[in-house]
Design a protein around this motif. Sequence first.
Motif, PDB file in Angstrom:
ATOM      1  N   SER A  82       0.631  -1.294   0.163  1.00 47.84           N
ATOM      2  CA  SER A  82       0.000   0.077   0.081  1.00 47.84           C
ATOM      3  C   SER A  82       0.798   1.222   0.002  1.00 47.84           C
ATOM      4  CB  SER A  82      -0.814   0.060   1.104  1.00 47.84           C
ATOM      5  OG  SER A  82      -0.285   0.184   2.465  1.00 47.84           O
ATOM      6  N   VAL A  84       2.776   3.909  -1.703  1.00 43.65           N
ATOM      7  CA  VAL A  84       2.792   4.241  -3.202  1.00 43.65           C
ATOM      8  C   VAL A  84       4.288   4.432  -3.531  1.00 43.65           C
ATOM      9  CG1 VAL A  84       2.119   6.192  -4.652  1.00 43.65           C
ATOM     10  CG2 VAL A  84       0.593   5.381  -2.767  1.00 43.65           C
ATOM     11  N   SER A 128      -8.372   6.486  -3.638  1.00 38.55           N
ATOM     12  CA  SER A 128      -8.370   7.891  -4.330  1.00 38.55           C
ATOM     13  C   SER A 128      -7.087   8.035  -5.260  1.00 38.55           C
ATOM     14  CB  SER A 128      -8.186   9.009  -3.431  1.00 38.55           C
ATOM     15  OG  SER A 128      -7.423   8.882  -2.530  1.00 38.55           O
ATOM     16  N   GLU A 129      -6.067   7.214  -4.911  1.00 38.84           N
ATOM     17  CA  GLU A 129      -4.908   7.151  -5.767  1.00 38.84           C
ATOM     18  C   GLU A 129      -4.980   6.930  -7.146  1.00 38.84           C
ATOM     19  OE1 GLU A 129      -1.986   8.412  -4.675  1.00 38.84           O
ATOM     20  OE2 GLU A 129      -0.369   7.579  -6.436  1.00 38.84           O
ATOM     21  N   LEU A 178     -11.522   4.930  -1.446  1.00 40.99           N
ATOM     22  CA  LEU A 178     -11.285   5.770  -0.042  1.00 40.99           C
ATOM     23  C   LEU A 178     -10.189   6.740  -0.220  1.00 40.99           C
ATOM     24  CD1 LEU A 178     -13.115   3.406   0.894  1.00 40.99           C
ATOM     25  CD2 LEU A 178     -11.669   3.262   2.964  1.00 40.99           C
ATOM     26  N   ARG A 186      -1.244   4.072  12.029  1.00 43.34           N
ATOM     27  CA  ARG A 186      -0.862   4.319  10.467  1.00 43.34           C
ATOM     28  C   ARG A 186       0.767   3.908  10.562  1.00 43.34           C
ATOM     29  NH1 ARG A 186      -1.848   4.384   5.085  1.00 43.34           N
ATOM     30  NH2 ARG A 186      -2.516   6.467   4.344  1.00 43.34           N
ATOM     31  N   GLU A 189       5.920   4.741   7.657  1.00 44.91           N
ATOM     32  CA  GLU A 189       6.440   5.290   6.274  1.00 44.91           C
ATOM     33  C   GLU A 189       5.251   6.246   5.591  1.00 44.91           C
ATOM     34  OE1 GLU A 189       4.998   2.358   7.022  1.00 44.91           O
ATOM     35  OE2 GLU A 189       4.353   1.123   5.396  1.00 44.91           O
ATOM     36  N   PHE A 190       4.201   6.438   6.045  1.00 42.26           N
ATOM     37  CA  PHE A 190       3.372   7.277   5.482  1.00 42.26           C
ATOM     38  C   PHE A 190       3.449   8.759   6.034  1.00 42.26           C
ATOM     39  CE2 PHE A 190       1.358   3.222   5.096  1.00 42.26           C
ATOM     40  CZ  PHE A 190       1.304   3.151   3.730  1.00 42.26           C
ATOM     41  N   VAL A 191       3.226   9.765   5.278  1.00 36.50           N
ATOM     42  CA  VAL A 191       3.522  11.387   5.723  1.00 36.50           C
ATOM     43  C   VAL A 191       3.165  11.855   6.779  1.00 36.50           C
ATOM     44  CG1 VAL A 191       1.842  12.513   4.641  1.00 36.50           C
ATOM     45  CG2 VAL A 191       4.239  13.541   4.790  1.00 36.50           C
ATOM     46  N   LYS A 194       4.884   9.911  10.009  1.00 35.12           N
ATOM     47  CA  LYS A 194       6.225  10.244   9.893  1.00 35.12           C
ATOM     48  C   LYS A 194       6.253  11.556  10.602  1.00 35.12           C
ATOM     49  CE  LYS A 194      10.026  11.586   6.670  1.00 35.12           C
ATOM     50  NZ  LYS A 194      10.383  11.578   5.321  1.00 35.12           N
ATOM     51  N   MET A 212      11.961  15.965   4.610  1.00 32.28           N
ATOM     52  CA  MET A 212      10.782  15.688   3.974  1.00 32.28           C
ATOM     53  C   MET A 212      10.935  15.896   2.480  1.00 32.28           C
ATOM     54  SD  MET A 212       8.429  15.589   6.408  1.00 32.28           S
ATOM     55  CE  MET A 212       6.957  15.905   5.421  1.00 32.28           C
ATOM     56  N   ASN A 214       7.889  16.769  -0.930  1.00 29.83           N
ATOM     57  CA  ASN A 214       7.032  17.717  -1.620  1.00 29.83           C
ATOM     58  C   ASN A 214       6.143  18.020  -0.643  1.00 29.83           C
ATOM     59  OD1 ASN A 214       5.386  19.228  -2.995  1.00 29.83           O
ATOM     60  ND2 ASN A 214       4.732  17.546  -4.407  1.00 29.83           N
ATOM     61  N   ILE A 253       0.699  19.438   2.816  1.00 28.60           N
ATOM     62  CA  ILE A 253       1.705  18.780   3.996  1.00 28.60           C
ATOM     63  C   ILE A 253       2.352  19.952   4.878  1.00 28.60           C
ATOM     64  CG2 ILE A 253       3.777  17.399   4.120  1.00 28.60           C
ATOM     65  CD1 ILE A 253       1.818  16.046   2.313  1.00 28.60           C
ATOM     66  N   TYR A 279      12.547  11.940  -1.279  1.00 26.73           N
ATOM     67  CA  TYR A 279      11.058  11.663  -0.805  1.00 26.73           C
ATOM     68  C   TYR A 279      10.284  12.235  -2.179  1.00 26.73           C
ATOM     69  CZ  TYR A 279      13.163  10.437   3.662  1.00 26.73           C
ATOM     70  OH  TYR A 279      13.631   9.750   4.635  1.00 26.73           O
ATOM     71  N   ARG A 281       8.532  11.934  -5.703  1.00 23.59           N
ATOM     72  CA  ARG A 281       7.973  10.958  -6.555  1.00 23.59           C
ATOM     73  C   ARG A 281       8.363  10.903  -8.171  1.00 23.59           C
ATOM     74  NH1 ARG A 281       3.051   9.230  -2.464  1.00 23.59           N
ATOM     75  NH2 ARG A 281       4.499   9.039  -0.854  1.00 23.59           N
TER      76      ARG A 281
HETATM   77  O1  F7E Z   1       1.980  10.549   0.910  1.00 25.13           O
HETATM   78  C1  F7E Z   1       4.226  13.713   0.171  1.00 25.13           C
HETATM   79  C2  F7E Z   1       3.879  12.859  -0.891  1.00 25.13           C
HETATM   80  O2  F7E Z   1       2.855   8.320   1.589  1.00 25.13           O
HETATM   81  C3  F7E Z   1       1.055  11.526   0.970  1.00 25.13           C
HETATM   82  C4  F7E Z   1      -1.676   5.324   0.967  1.00 25.13           C
HETATM   83  O3  F7E Z   1      -2.485   4.940   2.290  1.00 25.13           O
HETATM   84  O4  F7E Z   1      -2.984   7.018   0.320  1.00 25.13           O
HETATM   85  C5  F7E Z   1      -1.855   6.665   0.712  1.00 25.13           C
HETATM   86  O5  F7E Z   1      -0.873   7.192  -0.347  1.00 25.13           O
HETATM   87  C6  F7E Z   1       1.842  12.793   0.202  1.00 25.13           C
HETATM   88  C7  F7E Z   1       2.495  12.535  -1.119  1.00 25.13           C
HETATM   89  O6  F7E Z   1       0.618   8.664   1.159  1.00 25.13           O
HETATM   90  C8  F7E Z   1       7.083  13.042   2.207  1.00 25.13           C
HETATM   91  O7  F7E Z   1       4.768  13.077  -1.933  1.00 25.13           O
HETATM   92  C9  F7E Z   1       6.107  14.735   1.013  1.00 25.13           C
HETATM   93  O8  F7E Z   1       2.170  13.388  -1.989  1.00 25.13           O
HETATM   94  O9  F7E Z   1       1.502   9.623   3.101  1.00 25.13           O
HETATM   95  P1  F7E Z   1       1.673   9.207   1.761  1.00 25.13           P
HETATM   96  P2  F7E Z   1      -0.105   8.363  -0.383  1.00 25.13           P
HETATM   97  O10 F7E Z   1       0.969   8.242  -1.330  1.00 25.13           O
HETATM   98  O11 F7E Z   1      -1.300   9.581  -0.592  1.00 25.13           O
HETATM   99  C10 F7E Z   1      -3.747   6.426  -0.675  1.00 25.13           C
HETATM  100  C11 F7E Z   1      -5.013   6.879  -1.000  1.00 25.13           C
HETATM  101  C12 F7E Z   1      -3.575   5.013  -0.664  1.00 25.13           C
HETATM  102  O12 F7E Z   1      -4.335   4.403  -1.337  1.00 25.13           O
HETATM  103  C13 F7E Z   1      -2.206   4.432  -0.315  1.00 25.13           C
HETATM  104  O13 F7E Z   1      -2.362   3.104   0.091  1.00 25.13           O
HETATM  105  O14 F7E Z   1       3.049  13.285   1.188  1.00 25.13           O
HETATM  106  N1  F7E Z   1       5.381  13.876   0.943  1.00 25.13           N
HETATM  107  N2  F7E Z   1       7.241  14.510   2.036  1.00 25.13           N
HETATM  108  C14 F7E Z   1       5.930  12.653   1.606  1.00 25.13           C
HETATM  109  N3  F7E Z   1       5.254  11.299   1.833  1.00 25.13           N
HETATM  110  C15 F7E Z   1       6.027  10.308   2.456  1.00 25.13           C
HETATM  111  N4  F7E Z   1       5.525   9.072   2.671  1.00 25.13           N
HETATM  112  N5  F7E Z   1       7.180  10.947   3.218  1.00 25.13           N
HETATM  113  C16 F7E Z   1       7.532  11.953   3.035  1.00 25.13           C
HETATM  114  O15 F7E Z   1       8.867  12.502   3.565  1.00 25.13           O
END
Ligand code: F7E
Length: 328
Positions: A82, A84, A128-129, A178, A186, A189-191, A194, A212, A214, A253, A279, A281
């Motif tokens: 899960s 991304v 939503s991804e 969702l 949580r 690894e998720f923002v 973190k 961090m 973006n 963020i 970090y 993508r």
């Molecule tokens: O990133 C930005 C990153 O990894 C959110 C999963 O549950 O929700 C989740 O996916 C945003 C992104 O979640 C960091 O670039 C900045 O734009 O918490 P995330 P995600 O990618 O939205 C969806 C709906 C799912 O379905 C997935 O399974 O935050 N960001 N700086 C960062 N993200 C991370 N992880 N770490 C950073 O340092």
Amino acid sequence: MKRALITGITGQDGMYLGELLDRKGYEVYGLVRGQNNPKVAEVRDVLPNAKLLFGDLTDLGSLLRVMEIAAPEEVYNLGAISFVAHSWENAGMTTDVTGKGVLNMLEATRKLAGSDPASIRFYQASSSEMFGKVQEVPQKESTLLWPRSPYGVAKVFGHYMTINYRESYGMHASSGILFNHESPRRGIEFVTRKVTTAVARIKLGKQDSLTMGNLEASRDWGYAGDYVDAMWRMLQQPAADDYVIATGVTHTIRDLLDVAFAHIGITDWADYVSYDKQYERPAEVDLLIGDATKAKDVLGWEPTVDFTELITMMVDSDLELQRTADRD
Ligand code: F7E
Ligand code: NAP
């Protein structure tokens, strides 16, 4: 007593859903993978009544066996790779688990349901991804899907396969689209987690700063406890369907950092946060905001926890966890 099988029971949503179904009097079965999975002890602690069965979403034979033992009336397919960011580095594995794993679960469910395909209700954890490069704002059930990551592509496959099994075989198969949902459970690894972990550690003098990616990305963040309730409501409907589950409010963020740092008394966090390109993508999903009108009208579902409550709840929990770690 109703019987339910949850794949992904060791994950954030799996544990909240297991608790919800247990409270409702269900006999809860959970699919667990791996020969020595470290999360099993936590699940046994949180869900002492749940029966854990071993198998893997990539192994159809194991799913057929698990389905036969659990003989569920409801199946919640939450298992997935899960994260991304990880999906670009492991696109093949993500496709096998997050995409083809859905087909395997649908097939195992169809096989057990036999001549009455709708007798077992099926929930698919869509995301939503899938909206990726968003084609309209806010996003709803009819919005064109344009995934931007291998994870998103795999979820689109699972989403359409769920719809296809509903339309082809008359299965009671629903998809919940969702938006991001978070909690003290949580993964770190998720923002959100973190940030809340780092902020708690900074407050306690265990860490100086955090790096961090973006900070301009926007997400529609809700509370996981609310979102598992929506999953259950979908399977109680007479007919299967697809629903967006979201708060309808988006934050960057930067907003997340504002709320988390403010909760420990820091209003200007610039000196505590640095940027690291690692970090970023290869492709970003920039503006997610969901329209959950259909869920409200049909399921009677609404979020109960707003963004500030969610993030402060997570910071408080991480402060407690970090203090407990010191005492142990
Ligand atoms: O990133 C930005 C990153 O990894 C959110 C999963 O549950 O929700 C989740 O996916 C945003 C992104 O979640 C960091 O670039 C900045 O734009 O918490 P995330 P995600 O990618 O939205 C969806 C709906 C799912 O379905 C997935 O399974 O935050 N960001 N700086 C960062 N993200 C991370 N992880 N770490 C950073 O340092
Ligand atoms: P999570 O905490 O990452 O949990 C994922 C679960 O999948 C874990 O229990 C994991 O088991 C299991 N899993 C991974 N590979 C597997 C395999 N090969 N066979 C069987 N199980 C496997 O995810 P979550 O946040 O609870 O999300 C639940 C579901 O909703 C996922 O499908 C996710 O993609 C989707 N979703 C999440 C969000 C969100 O914001 N949280 C939004 C939209 C959709 P291990 O513990 O053994 O790794």
